[in-house]
Design a protein around this motif. Structure first.
Motif, short mmCIF file in Angstrom:
data_model
loop_
_atom_site.label_atom_id
_atom_site.label_comp_id
_atom_site.label_asym_id
_atom_site.label_seq_id
_atom_site.Cartn_x
_atom_site.Cartn_y
_atom_site.Cartn_z
N PHE A 27 0.82 -1.20 0.00
CA PHE A 27 0.00 0.00 0.00
C PHE A 27 0.86 1.26 0.00
O PHE A 27 0.55 2.24 -0.66
N GLY A 28 1.96 1.22 0.77
CA GLY A 28 2.80 2.40 0.88
C GLY A 28 3.39 2.83 -0.45
O GLY A 28 3.64 4.01 -0.68
N ASN A 29 3.64 1.86 -1.37
CA ASN A 29 4.22 2.20 -2.66
C ASN A 29 3.29 3.07 -3.49
O ASN A 29 3.72 3.76 -4.41
N THR A 161 -0.35 -5.36 15.66
CA THR A 161 -0.72 -5.67 14.28
C THR A 161 -1.70 -4.63 13.75
O THR A 161 -1.56 -4.13 12.62
N LEU A 162 -2.69 -4.30 14.55
CA LEU A 162 -3.69 -3.32 14.12
C LEU A 162 -3.04 -1.97 13.83
O LEU A 162 -3.34 -1.33 12.81
N ARG A 167 -1.23 1.95 9.73
CA ARG A 167 -0.13 2.70 9.12
C ARG A 167 0.09 2.30 7.67
O ARG A 167 0.67 3.06 6.88
N SER A 168 -0.37 1.12 7.29
CA SER A 168 -0.15 0.66 5.91
C SER A 168 -1.11 1.31 4.92
O SER A 168 -0.91 1.20 3.71
N LEU A 169 -2.13 1.97 5.39
CA LEU A 169 -3.10 2.59 4.49
C LEU A 169 -2.48 3.79 3.79
O LEU A 169 -1.68 4.52 4.38
N PRO A 170 -2.88 4.05 2.55
CA PRO A 170 -2.18 5.06 1.72
C PRO A 170 -2.65 6.49 1.95
O PRO A 170 -2.69 7.29 1.03
N THR A 223 0.53 7.88 9.38
CA THR A 223 0.61 8.16 10.81
C THR A 223 -0.81 8.34 11.33
O THR A 223 -1.32 9.46 11.36
N PRO A 224 -1.46 7.28 11.70
CA PRO A 224 -2.86 7.38 12.11
C PRO A 224 -3.03 8.01 13.48
O PRO A 224 -2.12 7.99 14.31
N VAL A 225 -4.20 8.57 13.72
CA VAL A 225 -4.60 9.02 15.04
C VAL A 225 -5.41 7.89 15.66
O VAL A 225 -6.44 7.50 15.13
#
Length: 755
Positions: A27-29, A161-162, A167-170, A223-225
């Motif tokens: 996803f990060g790509n 893991t969560l 963090r993997s979401l774009p 960087t999620p909240v």
């Protein structure tokens, strides 16, 4: 997204879960491959689990999901088709993780808004790779994927893991809410907690460990909240029983705040308000901004010049700040937080609301309402004929209510603008019954004869009723002391012992209850004045700041202000900047501090004020504005009181800042609760009630004991009722109800801890 459609697709996803997990990690790509959209999409994945076949069921998790869904649609502009909800058996580990790929990961683009919510049990488990410590984990619904050869395997989702999945979401606009906790005490008193006992023998499923291992090897962009229901490992996330429904206390308080208050401010300001609500719901849990990075809870919210100092703290000082983050407010001198620490979610509308129109009947004049923005302590007593205002200025009159839903009718026969689903409604008139009682829940740990005796003893009080714990909403809990089962006491619903309410060892139930008479009167009085809170809906332009007085300049402890009195975008932005000095959750005030309120009347009318509250041993207190007598006091001279009044545009300090009228915080260490109440009409009956008490000359301090608290609380409600311009239009209602008009009253709640 419809559940059926999702579930039809889920089996093929699960069949290749190993492959999709690898795809997950790319996803990060794609983060830099798309430009921000002009109209970003808003996606949500909401998880709620009440039923756990091998453990006691929870009660409020499905309501949490409903609370979040209605909030996201009506306040933040989400489309219902973009909200995926997994509940009960659908919310297995496999389904939840696959939903990240199919609903969030595959659809989200940079600048999109994503919300994840989980309500259910949490627990702790050891990893074979790090057996020295327990790991936090979410407990999904039971499913058939356990290894039948190894009953010790649990299908948990690690909190770590969560966080990595988020963090993997774009997109950086990711917000997660976790209404769960991980530590389960051996005995639980009061409200249900969302935590299961840890098992030192439990082992995670191999698929979960593989996914964690893969995620750890990737560079994740987001960087999620992440908002967590508790900040301390041993705090419990609790759920409460309200007016016909159960809900997680954290979810209810958070969503209610986001309905009422706008515009969005810093995360920490929001959490301060939420924790204030939690304390009134009898829970000491402290929500927090979750992070697994050292000191990020503090340093991400402080000015840069102070953050550097925090990084170099001694271990002892660092531990103190992590344990009591509110001390940072004192260290920074009330500097507050940088502007960029904002909520990821921005309201769809620039106005706050108590609810929205959810359906319209064929006549076009009867509507169904969702009332998720009403303060939780008020909802149970929110009465028929209460009124709401639409943006088109028409008023809706409440005709019936069940839980969070209600029916209302438009007050005008001829309306120029047709009603529409989704219209926000704001409180205009609050109708409260006059016959409100204090409700005591009897703990199930009492023997049958003890419950019978307690029921009989409480029945002797005219305004006290009893229920079995968990069956109906209650205010306090009567139970045995866990350390001394031969003693009884009164507890908050969160299991905290109310000071000075315990009986003697071996004392009969009836005697203990009889001792409670003065305390019950005080607690009922506090319940009544809490029902006046309306910071979100009041139309009086007022601001109140609680300060610690020092030799240099006052330090801000917390600030409250009405939020619907700002008319322009400029004034709204100014309002946000002002509120940024608000404190961290649970402000801490050292014993011996000199305190004052600084109250600003920004309206065009003179306002009168009253301060009532509970001190650190749950004794009632009040602010007294003593009249200066012409002749010296003697022991027989009765003190006189006068109105505290603030002219338009004026500022008043309460009490006046001089040594003779100082308000000094005394011990022991505990929690203070105070209600600052304003009205456009004099508090004539309240002052008359205050004057009936026999105060000695020695008690003439600015803030002192309130001897007849229940009489004063009832007089207060009557004064607010008298200030309402609508009472003549609602004579039938006025005989058995209090009618409160938001144009004529405001009420702020202040809670702080003394140490």
């Amino acid at each position: 997204m419809k559940r059926r459609r999702f579930l039809q697709r889920i089996s093929s996803i699960l069949a290749v879960l190993g492959i999709t997990e690898a795809e997950w990690l790319t996803f990060g790509n794609r983060y830099y491959q798309a430009l921000a959209q002009s109209s970003p999409r808003k996606l949500a994945l909401l998880i709620g689990i009440n039923q756990y076949p091998e453990n006691p069921d929870l009660s409020g998790c499905l309501t949490d999901v409903e609370l979040q869904r209605e909030l996201l649609i009506h306040r933040f502009g989400f489309q219902g088709s973009d909200i995926l909800i997994l509940t009960e058996e659908e919310a297995s580990r496999e389904f939840i993780q696959a939903a990240f790929l199919d609903h969030l990961g595959k659809q989200a683009k940079p600048s999109d808004v994503i919300v994840f919510h989980f309500s259910g049990y949490g627990s702790r488990v050891k990893l074979e790779t790090s057996p020295e410590r327990m790991q936090n984990a979410l407990v999904p619904a039971a499913n058939g994927s356990k290894d039948p050869q190894d009953e010790k395997i649990v299908n948990y989702i690690l909190e770590e893991t969560l966080l990595l999945l988020l963090r993997s979401l774009p997109t950086d606009r990711v917000t997660a809410v976790l209404d769960t906790s991980y530590y389960a005490p051996s005995t639980v008193l009061g409200l249900k907690i969302r935590a299961l006992q840890e098992s030192v023998e439990a082992k995670l499923a191999a698929e979960e460990l593989d996914l964690l291992k893969q995620l750890k090897t990737q560079k994740l962009p987001s960087t999620p909240v992440v908002l967590a229901a508790t900040s301390n490992p041993k705090q419990s996330a609790r759920e409460g029983l309200f007016s016909g429904f159960s809900a997680g206390l954290f979810t209810y308080a958070l969503t209610q705040y986001l309905w009422e208050f706008t515009p969005a401010t810093t995360i920490q300001v929001a959490l301060s308000h939420v924790e204030n609500s939690l304390s009134k719901l009898a829970s000491k849990q402290q929500p927090t901004l979750l992070s697994n990075q050292k000191n990020q809870y503090i340093t991400s919210l402080l000015p840069a010049e102070f953050s550097a100092d925090v990084q170099n703290l001694s271990p002892k000082r660092e531990e103190a700040l992590n344990t009591l983050p509110s001390l940072v407010a004192k260290e920074t001198g009330g500097l507050g937080f940088p502007d960029d620490v904002k909520n990821q979610l921005l309201p769809h509308s620039s106005i706050g609301a108590e609810g929205a129109v959810s359906a319209i009947e064929e006549d076009g004049k009867t509507v169904h309402l969702w009332l998720g923005g009403l303060p939780p302590q008020v909802l149970l007593y929110y009465g028929v004929n209460s009124r709401f205002t639409l943006a088109t200025t028409e008023q809706l009159v409440l005709r019936s209510r069940t839980g969070l839903t209600a029916k209302a009718q438009i007050s005008k026969i001829n309306i120029t603008t047709p009603l529409q689903v989704g219209q926000l409604v704001q409180e205009a008139v609050r109708v409260l019954p006059r016959n409100i009682n204090l409700t005591i829940a009897l703990d199930t740990g009492l023997e049958r004869i003890e419950r019978v005796d307690a029921t009989s003893a409480f029945a002797a009080f005219s305004r006290v009723s009893t229920v079995v714990v968990g069956e109906k909403p209650a205010d306090y809990l009567f139970a045995k002391l866990q350390q001394t089962p031969s003693r009884y006491g009164l507890f908050s619903l969160g299991g905290e012992l109310i000071p000075n309410t315990t009986g003697e060892v071996g004392e009969a139930v009836k005697l203990t209850v009889q001792r409670l008479a003065p305390k019950l009167s005080t607690l009922l009085a506090a319940k009544l004045w809490r029902l006046t809170e309306n910071q979100g809906s009041s139309r009086l332009a007022l601001k109140a700041t609680l300060e610690i007085i020092s030799d240099t300049s006052p330090s801000v402890v917390m600030q409250r202000e009405t939020v619907r009195t700002f008319k322009t975008e400029t004034s709204i932005k100014k309002s946000v900047q002002t509120r940024l000095i608000a404190p961290l959750p649970t402000p801490i005030v050292p014993i011996g501090s000199r305190m004052q309120y600084r109250v600003e009347n920004q309206s065009d009318r003179r306002v009168y004020l009253i301060l009532l509250g509970l001190n650190n041993n749950h004794t009632a207190i009040a602010f007294y504005s003593w009249e200066t007598l012409q002749e010296p006091n003697t022991a027989d001279t009765k003190p006189l009181l006068k109105e505290a009044v603030i002219a338009p545009g004026e500022t008043l300090t309460l009490p006046q800042t001089n040594a003779a009228s100082a308000w000094v915080i005394s011990g022991p260490a505990f929690f203070y609760e105070q209600q600052l109440i304003f009205s456009t009409a004099p508090f004539s009956e309240t002052l008359a009630a205050l004057n009936t008490a026999k105060y000695s000359t020695a008690e003439q301090g600015p803030i002192g004991p309130l001897l007849n608290s229940l009489d004063v609380a009832q007089a207060l409600l009557q004064d607010l009722h008298n200030a309402s311009a609508l009472k003549t239009e609602m004579n039938g209602t006025a005989t058995d109800s209090y009618i409160l008009d938001v144009n004529n009253w405001a009420s702020f709640s202040f809670n702080f801890q003394v140490m």
